[in-house]
Design an enzyme around this catalytic site. Structure first.
Site, mmCIF file in Angstrom:
data_model
loop_
_atom_site.group_PDB
_atom_site.id
_atom_site.type_symbol
_atom_site.label_atom_id
_atom_site.label_comp_id
_atom_site.label_asym_id
_atom_site.label_seq_id
_atom_site.Cartn_x
_atom_site.Cartn_y
_atom_site.Cartn_z
ATOM 1 N N TYR A 28 0.898 -1.312 -0.021
ATOM 2 C CA TYR A 28 0.046 -0.067 -0.112
ATOM 3 C C TYR A 28 1.006 1.246 0.074
ATOM 4 C CZ TYR A 28 -3.869 3.106 0.638
ATOM 5 O OH TYR A 28 -4.573 4.162 0.589
ATOM 6 N N PHE B 206 -18.057 14.850 -26.762
ATOM 7 C CA PHE B 206 -17.736 13.808 -27.965
ATOM 8 C C PHE B 206 -17.574 12.654 -27.545
ATOM 9 C CE2 PHE B 206 -13.507 13.727 -26.279
ATOM 10 C CZ PHE B 206 -13.340 14.654 -25.451
ATOM 11 N N PHE C 37 -6.333 21.547 -25.061
ATOM 12 C CA PHE C 37 -6.857 20.266 -25.116
ATOM 13 C C PHE C 37 -7.844 19.951 -24.366
ATOM 14 C CE2 PHE C 37 -6.818 15.981 -24.122
ATOM 15 C CZ PHE C 37 -6.939 15.314 -25.474
ATOM 16 N N THR C 38 -8.889 19.199 -24.733
ATOM 17 C CA THR C 38 -10.227 19.004 -24.069
ATOM 18 C C THR C 38 -9.989 18.760 -22.639
ATOM 19 O OG1 THR C 38 -10.136 16.542 -24.731
ATOM 20 C CG2 THR C 38 -11.191 17.912 -26.428
ATOM 21 N N LYS D 265 0.860 7.756 -23.751
ATOM 22 C CA LYS D 265 1.083 7.922 -24.993
ATOM 23 C C LYS D 265 2.589 7.577 -25.174
ATOM 24 C CE LYS D 265 -2.917 10.357 -24.751
ATOM 25 N NZ LYS D 265 -3.636 10.382 -23.293
ATOM 26 N N ARG E 101 -11.897 15.470 -34.416
ATOM 27 C CA ARG E 101 -11.360 16.553 -33.618
ATOM 28 C C ARG E 101 -11.763 17.819 -34.482
ATOM 29 N NH1 ARG E 101 -9.209 14.823 -28.663
ATOM 30 N NH2 ARG E 101 -11.504 14.960 -28.715
ATOM 31 N N ASP F 258 2.430 20.149 -20.590
ATOM 32 C CA ASP F 258 1.866 18.899 -20.869
ATOM 33 C C ASP F 258 2.882 18.014 -21.551
ATOM 34 O OD1 ASP F 258 0.363 16.824 -21.928
ATOM 35 O OD2 ASP F 258 -1.334 18.007 -22.142
HETATM 36 C C1 P71 Z 1 -5.988 11.363 -26.987
HETATM 37 C C2 P71 Z 1 -6.232 11.401 -25.691
HETATM 38 C C3 P71 Z 1 -7.233 10.672 -24.847
HETATM 39 C C4 P71 Z 1 -8.279 11.455 -25.040
HETATM 40 C C5 P71 Z 1 -8.710 12.421 -24.273
HETATM 41 C C6 P71 Z 1 -9.940 13.326 -24.301
HETATM 42 C C7 P71 Z 1 -10.669 13.060 -25.583
HETATM 43 C C8 P71 Z 1 -10.191 12.275 -26.477
HETATM 44 C C9 P71 Z 1 -9.216 11.344 -26.205
HETATM 45 C C10 P71 Z 1 -5.357 12.557 -23.616
HETATM 46 C C11 P71 Z 1 -4.513 13.772 -23.323
HETATM 47 C C12 P71 Z 1 -3.768 14.449 -24.222
HETATM 48 C C13 P71 Z 1 -2.836 15.469 -23.927
HETATM 49 C C14 P71 Z 1 -2.157 16.420 -24.827
HETATM 50 C C15 P71 Z 1 -3.746 15.277 -21.874
HETATM 51 C C16 P71 Z 1 -4.557 14.036 -22.054
HETATM 52 C C17 P71 Z 1 -5.355 13.654 -21.086
HETATM 53 N N1 P71 Z 1 -5.437 12.466 -25.110
HETATM 54 N N2 P71 Z 1 -2.947 15.977 -22.576
HETATM 55 O O1 P71 Z 1 -5.334 11.948 -27.701
HETATM 56 O O2 P71 Z 1 -3.505 14.028 -25.632
HETATM 57 O O3 P71 Z 1 -4.652 12.346 -20.424
HETATM 58 O O4 P71 Z 1 -6.327 10.464 -21.388
HETATM 59 O O5 P71 Z 1 -4.389 9.881 -19.790
HETATM 60 O O6 P71 Z 1 -6.420 11.611 -19.081
HETATM 61 O O7 P71 Z 1 -6.480 10.125 -27.645
HETATM 62 P P1 P71 Z 1 -5.492 11.075 -20.184
#
Ligand code: P71
Length: 463
Positions: free
Chosen positions: A78, A455, A130-131, A264, A388, A221
């Site tokens: 833990y 989305f 970013f979203t 990623k 997108r 980021d």
């Molecule tokens: C991607 C994602 C995942 C995603 C998130 C939201 C809508 C569609 C798909 C996530 C990112 C990202 C950047 C630059 C932070 C996050 C969040 N991307 N910054 O591209 O690209 O990270 O998903 O691990 O929470 O498909 P998280």
């Protein structure tokens, strides 16, 4: 032998395949039915109904044999897991930050950071939204302001660093709001929503020179910062003989803190972190993580997940790896360019972005041309991609009006180490087929709209 000599020597992936996962082919009649059931939203398809899954490069990477072995070394204590210390060491060694707080994924880190740093009425300038990042900034009472260069909003502009900050725009936002109302500048490299476009080292240094004297921190980021470092190596004078690992560390050194989705660049299926050089922020974040994620030595992850991440970070900065990873994206993009298909240029790091406005000039943006294009590609071949554009951009929280961004794109996203060049050929041919049928395409209307990040779960029918 009369074989013509190739004009260049080919590269190949620096790995071989040890285990395979079968994928299922479907018919176009099946896929039409699945698309209706999914409300014309590729997020709502079942994975088993997808042939080649290019929805995202997030958490969809193939782990190496070493990473899989790392899973067996999980120390599931833990508190104080050995894997946490390995992860901390890897983040400090390759990204350079002093302190680490693990989180379950990127948005976990964004949530904690935004809650700590943003106060109601604050302004957060950044190189395109970013979203999830913007939503957490807004939920904390802040307003995001886009200060990316204008070129980034033009899909056809071939600027080599479309992720750059427009320094005049940044200065203007700081003057308007006053430095006291700017908790930090939000920098991403590469910039996902601009098409996986990099920021130059020179530009980040210039941002630093503006922010530092005014006491404004920079939050990076770092989700695809390794890919950003590769583009710097390829495109920025003075970096050609440097290793990607070295460039990454220099890039991060101009920032104070980072949030990371390790799903990623870091080659894992789950994980993330917040890392910082600021001791005060570290202490607050380490305290807050126990409220939302888990103890500060696991942050919502299993010990084995942290081990796979530590190992994935080291693999991710190898020049051979990143050259092949981005090389595969370029292979697909160049195929499409050769056929005159409109894509965002230059080709991005993690994806090829189709320009839906150029595909479908007859579909108004209020009928979501990119959403429609993603559906047509799926029905044609079973290749899953992601919208997108206007659907992703959502509504302005103040006015409630829909936001219609310049970029109305479909992201054809390549997971790392998962698909072969033959898969890329199939994808390219499907996009070509849909491009040739473009005049018959119809738009969509939204029939269900969720409140947050619409989305993911929105539903549509033909307009
Ligand atoms: C991607 C994602 C995942 C995603 C998130 C939201 C809508 C569609 C798909 C996530 C990112 C990202 C950047 C630059 C932070 C996050 C969040 N991307 N910054 O591209 O690209 O990270 O998903 O691990 O929470 O498909 P998280």
């Amino acid at each position: 032998m009369a074989y013509p000599k190739p004009s260049r020597r080919s590269w190949a992936e620096p790995w071989k395949i040890k285990m395979v996962e079968p994928i299922r082919m479907t018919t176009s009649a099946d896929r039409e039915k699945f698309m209706v059931e999914a409300g014309y939203n590729t997020f709502l398809l079942r994975s088993e109904d997808v042939y080649i899954d290019l929805l995202t490069d997030s958490g969809t990477n193939a782990m190496s044999d070493r990473q899989w072995s790392g899973l067996m070394l999980g120390d599931e204590a833990y508190a104080g897991s050995r894997n946490f210390y390995n992860l901390w060491e890897a983040v400090t060694r390759y990204y350079g930050y002093k302190y680490l707080v693990p989180t379950h994924q990127g948005r976990g880190a964004e949530h904690i950071l935004s809650k700590i740093m943003i106060h109601a009425g604050d302004t957060i300038p950044g190189n395109m939204y970013f979203t999830t990042t913007r939503l957490h900034q807004e939920l904390a009472g802040g307003t995001f302001v886009d200060v990316i260069i204008d070129e980034a909003h033009d899909p056809a502009n071939a600027h080599p660093f479309k992720g750059n900050v427009d320094l005049a725009k940044l200065r203007h936002v700081i003057d308007e709001a006053g430095p006291g109302k700017i908790p930090y500048v939000s920098i991403a490299g590469t910039v996902n929503m601009a098409g996986g476009q990099p920021q130059s080292m020179e530009n980040l240094r210039a941002v630093r020179a503006i922010c530092q004297p005014q006491g404004i921190p920079i939050v990076l980021d770092a989700t695809r910062a390794v890919e950003n470092a590769y583009f710097i190596q390829q495109r920025e004078p003075g970096y050609q003989s440097k290793k990607v690992a070295e460039i990454l560390k220099e890039y991060c050194s101009y920032t104070d803190t980072c949030t990371m989705s390790a799903k990623k660049d870091a080659l894992v299926n789950i994980g993330g972190w917040l890392a910082t050089n600021e001791q005060g922020l570290f202490e607050e974040a380490r305290n807050m993580v126990v409220v939302y994620e888990g103890l500060h030595t696991y942050g919502g992850l299993a010990g084995r997940d942290m081990e796979a991440m530590a190992c994935g970070i080291a693999e991710s900065v190898q020049d051979d790896h990143i050259r092949a990873r981005i090389g595969q994206v370029e292979y697909l993009g160049n195929h499409l360019l050769d056929w005159g298909i409109p894509i965002v240029q230059p080709i991005g790091g993690h994806a090829v972005f189709l320009d839906a406005k150029a595909f479908y000039p007859h579909i108004p943006q209020s009928q979501y041309p990119a959403q429609a294009l993603a559906c047509y590609v799926y029905i044609d071949s079973g290749v899953r991609t992601m919208e997108r554009g206007a659907v992703s951009a959502g509504r302005d929280p103040k006015t409630g009006e829909e936001r219609f961004p310049n970029l109305e794109l479909v992201r054809v996203t390549i997971p790392r180490r998962v698909y072969t060049q033959a898969h890329m050929d199939v994808v390219a041919e499907s996009v070509l087929e849909v491009f040739e049928q473009r005049e018959q395409a119809r738009g969509l209307k939204m029939t269900y709209e969720p409140k947050y990040l619409r989305f993911f779960q929105a539903r549509f029918e033909p307009a």
